[in-house]
Design an enzyme around this catalytic site. Structure first.
Site, short mmCIF file in Angstrom:
data_model
loop_
_atom_site.label_atom_id
_atom_site.label_comp_id
_atom_site.label_asym_id
_atom_site.label_seq_id
_atom_site.Cartn_x
_atom_site.Cartn_y
_atom_site.Cartn_z
N ARG A 221 35.93 35.30 34.13
CA ARG A 221 35.88 33.87 33.88
C ARG A 221 35.48 33.60 32.44
O ARG A 221 34.62 34.26 31.88
CB ARG A 221 34.87 33.18 34.80
N ASP A 245 41.21 38.01 28.74
CA ASP A 245 42.12 37.44 29.73
C ASP A 245 41.56 36.12 30.25
O ASP A 245 42.32 35.27 30.71
CB ASP A 245 42.35 38.41 30.89
N GLU A 250 41.03 26.75 29.00
CA GLU A 250 42.33 27.23 29.49
C GLU A 250 43.23 26.06 29.86
O GLU A 250 42.76 25.11 30.49
CB GLU A 250 42.13 28.14 30.70
N HIS A 269 44.99 34.59 31.26
CA HIS A 269 44.32 34.63 32.56
C HIS A 269 45.31 35.05 33.64
O HIS A 269 45.49 34.37 34.66
CB HIS A 269 43.69 33.27 32.92
N ALA A 272 45.17 39.14 37.44
CA ALA A 272 45.24 39.36 38.89
C ALA A 272 46.40 38.61 39.53
O ALA A 272 46.41 38.43 40.75
CB ALA A 272 43.93 38.97 39.55
#
Length: 308
Positions: A221, A245, A250, A269, A272
């Site tokens: 985060r 990332d 964002e 980001h 995953a």
């Protein structure tokens, strides 16, 4: 019993959700809306103004591993149980962290620039074997990363709040030993959730405590590192580089200096964002739906005060 499911779900997922919910009424919606008054459970975020109307609400489930996007002040103060999909993205997050470590250690952007120019440029680069990785956060992703780092013959240090086994970690340090982790690590990797405790944990003093040859990597985060402090550390050479990332803002604004710093690797980001992550998250939801309608203890219950 009424359960509201927000978010995008294809028809197969909807059928599986209805089957897991049994006789409970399932409603798919863009947001809880007016139906919140009759809802016993909501999957997704419940806007703060609606919480006061949710007299029957007993359970909220975050379809993401992190709950910072759904844990409002009203939900925190309520007796509503909050669960999450924690663990669903641990494997790809750990893989992404290893990708960033390798890219930084071998200066992969240099190879990519040479490739774009059709230039055969060989140089002496590093290797991860023998290096020390310091993990800030030893949840699912942190522990998976520890195992991967050991496979690369790295020394693994870790800091976590709770006293629990940490397989793959060579030395588990207490919170008071955090400065030691910073001083000894060649790579400091953040896999912790964003909570009141972790927010802003990496500031000017922490980056100054790292080796000038060390790199900072964040895959969980944004907001855990102070962006201004990180920028200063990178520009001044207090640390050698960063792989990011997760970002404080964002999407990362086009004007952000992080895009153009030569010693920074930026990804959106995206670490995953895999079909497998979504599948594991759905499996956790289905399991909890069945548990909820049967009156059984829920899985992945969040300590709302702690934020994870």
């Amino acid at each position: 019993m009424r359960i509201i499911i927000t978010g995008d779900h294809d028809e197969l997922a909807r059928r599986r959700i209805r089957r897991a919910a049994g006789a409970a009424h399932v409603e798919f919606a863009a947001d809880p809306g007016d139906g919140i008054e009759l809802a016993d459970a909501v999957v997704g975020k419940v806007p703060e103004p609606l919480l006061a109307k949710a007299g029957r609400l007993r359970w909220v489930h975050s379809p993401a591993a992190g709950v910072d996007g759904v844990l409002s002040e009203g939900l925190l103060a309520s007796d509503v149980t909050l669960t999450s999909a924690t663990g669903n993205g641990a494997i790809p997050l750990a893989e992404h962290a290893m990708l960033l470590l390798l890219m930084l250690d071998r200066d992969v952007p240099r190879w990519l620039r040479a490739q774009s120019e059709r230039r055969w440029e060989r140089y002496t680069h590093g290797e991860l074997a023998g290096k020390t990785i310091g993990l800030y956060g030893l949840g699912h992703a942190g522990l998976d990363l520890a195992a991967k780092a050991k496979a690369f013959h790295m020394r693994v240090l870790g800091v976590r709040r709770k006293d629990a086994p940490a397989p793959g970690v060579d030395e588990l340090l207490g919170q008071d030993e955090f400065p030691r982790l910073l001083a000894e690590s060649d790579y400091v990797v953040v896999t912790a959730p964003l909570t009141p405790v972790t927010a802003g944990r990496f500031g000017r003093a922490e980056f100054a405590a790292m080796k000038p040859t060390a790199c900072f990597v964040c895959v969980s985060r944004g907001g855990i590192a102070d962006d201004d402090a990180l920028l200063d550390a990178l520009r001044r050479g207090e640390i050698a580089g960063a792989g990011l990332d997760a970002h404080g803002v964002e999407p990362l604004p086009p004007a952000s200096p992080f895009w153009s710093l030569p010693n920074v690797i930026v990804t959106p980001h995206n670490g995953a964002t895999t079909r497998e992550t979504a599948g594991r998250g759905l499996d956790i939801l289905l399991d909890n739906l069945g548990r909820f309608v049967r009156g059984e203890p829920l899985r992945n219950v969040v300590d709302k005060a702690a934020g994870y």
